[in-house]
Scaffold this motif. Structure first.
Motif, PDB file in Angstrom:
ATOM      1  N   GLN A   1       0.835  -1.209   0.000  1.00 52.10           N
ATOM      2  CA  GLN A   1       0.000   0.000   0.000  1.00 52.10           C
ATOM      3  C   GLN A   1       0.869   1.258   0.000  1.00 52.10           C
ATOM      4  N   ALA A   2       1.998   1.177   0.694  1.00 54.64           N
ATOM      5  CA  ALA A   2       2.929   2.308   0.684  1.00 54.64           C
ATOM      6  C   ALA A   2       3.453   2.572  -0.721  1.00 54.64           C
ATOM      7  N   GLU A   3       3.721   1.515  -1.480  1.00 52.15           N
ATOM      8  CA  GLU A   3       4.199   1.691  -2.848  1.00 52.15           C
ATOM      9  C   GLU A   3       3.146   2.353  -3.722  1.00 52.15           C
ATOM     10  N   ASN A   4       1.877   2.043  -3.491  1.00 51.71           N
ATOM     11  CA  ASN A   4       0.796   2.695  -4.226  1.00 51.71           C
ATOM     12  C   ASN A   4       0.832   4.200  -3.980  1.00 51.71           C
TER      13      ASN A   4
ATOM     14  N   LYS B   1       2.917  -0.555  10.680  1.00 51.99           N
ATOM     15  CA  LYS B   1       4.349  -0.283  10.848  1.00 51.99           C
ATOM     16  C   LYS B   1       5.088  -0.425   9.518  1.00 51.99           C
ATOM     17  N   SER B   2       4.750  -1.420   8.732  1.00 46.39           N
ATOM     18  CA  SER B   2       5.389  -1.591   7.425  1.00 46.39           C
ATOM     19  C   SER B   2       5.120  -0.397   6.523  1.00 46.39           C
ATOM     20  N   PHE B   3       3.883   0.077   6.521  1.00 45.94           N
ATOM     21  CA  PHE B   3       3.511   1.228   5.705  1.00 45.94           C
ATOM     22  C   PHE B   3       4.299   2.465   6.139  1.00 45.94           C
ATOM     23  N   LEU B   4       4.302   2.729   7.426  1.00 45.50           N
ATOM     24  CA  LEU B   4       4.968   3.929   7.941  1.00 45.50           C
ATOM     25  C   LEU B   4       6.472   3.884   7.697  1.00 45.50           C
ATOM     26  N   ASP B   5       7.083   2.723   7.905  1.00 43.10           N
ATOM     27  CA  ASP B   5       8.529   2.597   7.698  1.00 43.10           C
ATOM     28  C   ASP B   5       8.902   2.853   6.238  1.00 43.10           C
ATOM     29  N   ARG B   6       8.092   2.340   5.323  1.00 39.15           N
ATOM     30  CA  ARG B   6       8.398   2.518   3.891  1.00 39.15           C
ATOM     31  C   ARG B   6       8.280   3.982   3.495  1.00 39.15           C
ATOM     32  N   LEU B   7       7.247   4.657   3.983  1.00 35.28           N
ATOM     33  CA  LEU B   7       7.087   6.072   3.642  1.00 35.28           C
ATOM     34  C   LEU B   7       8.197   6.925   4.245  1.00 35.28           C
ATOM     35  N   GLU B   8       8.560   6.634   5.484  1.00 35.17           N
ATOM     36  CA  GLU B   8       9.619   7.421   6.119  1.00 35.17           C
ATOM     37  C   GLU B   8      10.945   7.238   5.394  1.00 35.17           C
ATOM     38  N   ALA B   9      11.216   6.007   4.944  1.00 40.65           N
ATOM     39  CA  ALA B   9      12.456   5.752   4.203  1.00 40.65           C
ATOM     40  C   ALA B   9      12.464   6.495   2.869  1.00 40.65           C
TER      41      ALA B   9
ATOM     42  N   ASP C   1     -10.990   6.534  19.910  1.00 43.93           N
ATOM     43  CA  ASP C   1     -11.226   5.169  20.373  1.00 43.93           C
ATOM     44  C   ASP C   1     -10.341   4.158  19.647  1.00 43.93           C
ATOM     45  N   PHE C   2     -10.196   4.323  18.332  1.00 46.09           N
ATOM     46  CA  PHE C   2      -9.366   3.387  17.559  1.00 46.09           C
ATOM     47  C   PHE C   2      -7.912   3.481  18.004  1.00 46.09           C
ATOM     48  N   TYR C   3      -7.432   4.687  18.202  1.00 44.35           N
ATOM     49  CA  TYR C   3      -6.046   4.848  18.628  1.00 44.35           C
ATOM     50  C   TYR C   3      -5.811   4.171  19.968  1.00 44.35           C
ATOM     51  N   ASN C   4      -6.686   4.436  20.924  1.00 47.18           N
ATOM     52  CA  ASN C   4      -6.505   3.870  22.263  1.00 47.18           C
ATOM     53  C   ASN C   4      -6.595   2.351  22.264  1.00 47.18           C
ATOM     54  N   LYS C   5      -7.404   1.790  21.388  1.00 44.69           N
ATOM     55  CA  LYS C   5      -7.612   0.341  21.375  1.00 44.69           C
ATOM     56  C   LYS C   5      -6.535  -0.411  20.607  1.00 44.69           C
ATOM     57  N   TYR C   6      -6.047   0.167  19.499  1.00 49.07           N
ATOM     58  CA  TYR C   6      -5.170  -0.598  18.613  1.00 49.07           C
ATOM     59  C   TYR C   6      -3.755  -0.040  18.454  1.00 49.07           C
ATOM     60  N   LEU C   7      -3.554   1.252  18.651  1.00 47.58           N
ATOM     61  CA  LEU C   7      -2.264   1.852  18.306  1.00 47.58           C
ATOM     62  C   LEU C   7      -1.487   2.389  19.505  1.00 47.58           C
ATOM     63  N   LYS C   8      -2.168   2.665  20.571  1.00 46.65           N
ATOM     64  CA  LYS C   8      -1.544   3.265  21.749  1.00 46.65           C
ATOM     65  C   LYS C   8      -0.389   2.419  22.252  1.00 46.65           C
ATOM     66  N   GLY C   9       0.716   3.097  22.555  1.00 47.18           N
ATOM     67  CA  GLY C   9       1.878   2.417  23.108  1.00 47.18           C
ATOM     68  C   GLY C   9       2.914   2.013  22.081  1.00 47.18           C
ATOM     69  N   GLU C  10       2.513   1.833  20.824  1.00 44.64           N
ATOM     70  CA  GLU C  10       3.452   1.410  19.784  1.00 44.64           C
ATOM     71  C   GLU C  10       3.704   2.480  18.725  1.00 44.64           C
ATOM     72  N   PHE C  11       2.822   3.476  18.662  1.00 39.05           N
ATOM     73  CA  PHE C  11       2.963   4.511  17.631  1.00 39.05           C
ATOM     74  C   PHE C  11       2.872   5.911  18.236  1.00 39.05           C
ATOM     75  N   ASP C  12       3.246   6.023  19.504  1.00 41.51           N
ATOM     76  CA  ASP C  12       3.082   7.295  20.210  1.00 41.51           C
ATOM     77  C   ASP C  12       4.089   8.355  19.793  1.00 41.51           C
ATOM     78  N   ASP C  13       5.140   7.954  19.069  1.00 41.67           N
ATOM     79  CA  ASP C  13       6.129   8.950  18.647  1.00 41.67           C
ATOM     80  C   ASP C  13       5.832   9.525  17.264  1.00 41.67           C
ATOM     81  N   TYR C  14       4.719   9.100  16.644  1.00 38.54           N
ATOM     82  CA  TYR C  14       4.320   9.668  15.358  1.00 38.54           C
ATOM     83  C   TYR C  14       3.401  10.872  15.579  1.00 38.54           C
ATOM     84  N   PRO C  15       3.521  11.905  14.735  1.00 39.35           N
ATOM     85  CA  PRO C  15       2.545  12.998  14.827  1.00 39.35           C
ATOM     86  C   PRO C  15       1.135  12.451  14.631  1.00 39.35           C
ATOM     87  N   LEU C  16       0.199  12.932  15.419  1.00 38.03           N
ATOM     88  CA  LEU C  16      -1.160  12.409  15.390  1.00 38.03           C
ATOM     89  C   LEU C  16      -2.142  13.462  14.896  1.00 38.03           C
TER      90      LEU C  16
END
Length: 255
Positions: free
Chosen positions: A129-132, A166-174, A187-202
């Motif tokens: 998806q990142a390549e798209n 994570k794969s998508f974000l890493d490819r775009l950042e590179a 709600d989605f952030y707190n349930k699925y992303l919190k703790g692993e993606f907290d250093d990305y701008p939100l």
């Protein structure tokens, strides 16, 4: 017989009770003012706009059809003008929004700081998806960082969702050399992303409060309404604010 008026000076207990009432009244008024939503209604935009932010923006896709970006740029109500725009670029593995090229070009010509976003399908490969997105979007100096819009799991596990994100974000950042922005709701952030993606701008969507979104972590953008009106756009449009001043905003742009 009429009683004589007393000339007795109020005693200490009376004065103390009066002081307590004054303090209680002042505290009650302070709490009432503090609890009131800090926003102003702008009839031209058709919505209530948070008052404590100076940089306002919108996001668009094919659903806004053909946008007159010059009219958007020229619109002003009070001290509020549209200062940035996010534009849908891609979705999934091969789809591109049918208005993206036109919106991207014309918004740039009108002088808007632009951001492009990808709508994420959790059932598909994040890297693919990142390549798209990369094939379609050429980011330049003065543009906003690329955005991942992730709002649904489509039935996949939380672990698989996070791996794909994570794969998508890493490819775009590179590729672009800048940390991407994540768009989602509270709600989605707190349930699925919190703790692993907290250093990305939100960029967070939350419509239930008028002063700020109900989320504990830092955020860069807040989508607070989906029912705004803007000259040059048919129908309703999402409204956003940036959480910072003009210097903070300039620091976020690609250099």
């Amino acid at each position: 017989m009429a009683k004589k008026k007393s000339n007795q000076v109020p005693g200490p207990k009376y004065l103390f009770a009066l002081l307590i009432l004054v303090v209680i009244g002042a505290l009650a008024w302070w709490w009432f003012k503090r609890s009131q939503p800090d926003f102003e209604h702008y009839p031209d935009f058709g919505i209530e706009i948070p008052a404590n932010f100076s940089i306002h923006g919108i996001d668009v896709s094919k659903y806004q059809e053909r946008v007159n970006w010059r009219a958007v740029k020229e619109m002003e109500a009070g001290e509020v003008r549209i200062g940035f725009v996010f534009i849908k670029a891609t979705e999934g593995l091969g789809n591109m929004d049918r208005q993206f090229k036109r919106n991207w070009e014309h918004a740039g010509e009108a002088g808007f700081p632009r951001g492009a976003y990808h709508f994420f399908l959790a059932t598909k490969s994040g890297a693919d998806q990142a390549e798209n997105f990369i094939r379609r979007v050429d980011l330049q100096k003065g543009d906003l960082p690329p955005v991942l819009d992730v709002e649904q799991t489509y039935g996949v596990s939380a672990e698989k969702l996070r791996t794909g994100v994570k794969s998508f974000l890493d490819r775009l950042e590179a590729h672009y050399g800048v940390k991407p922005i994540i768009y989602t709701n509270v709600d989605f952030y707190n349930k699925y992303l919190k703790g692993e993606f907290d250093d990305y701008p939100l960029w967070v969507a939350h419509y239930l409060k008028k002063d700020r979104p109900r989320i504990a972590r830092n955020w860069a953008f807040w989508q607070y309404s989906e029912t705004g009106n803007v000259n040059g756009i048919r129908g309703k449009v999402d409204f956003n604010v940036f959480n910072g001043d003009s210097t903070d905003f300039e620091d976020l742009l690609i250099d």
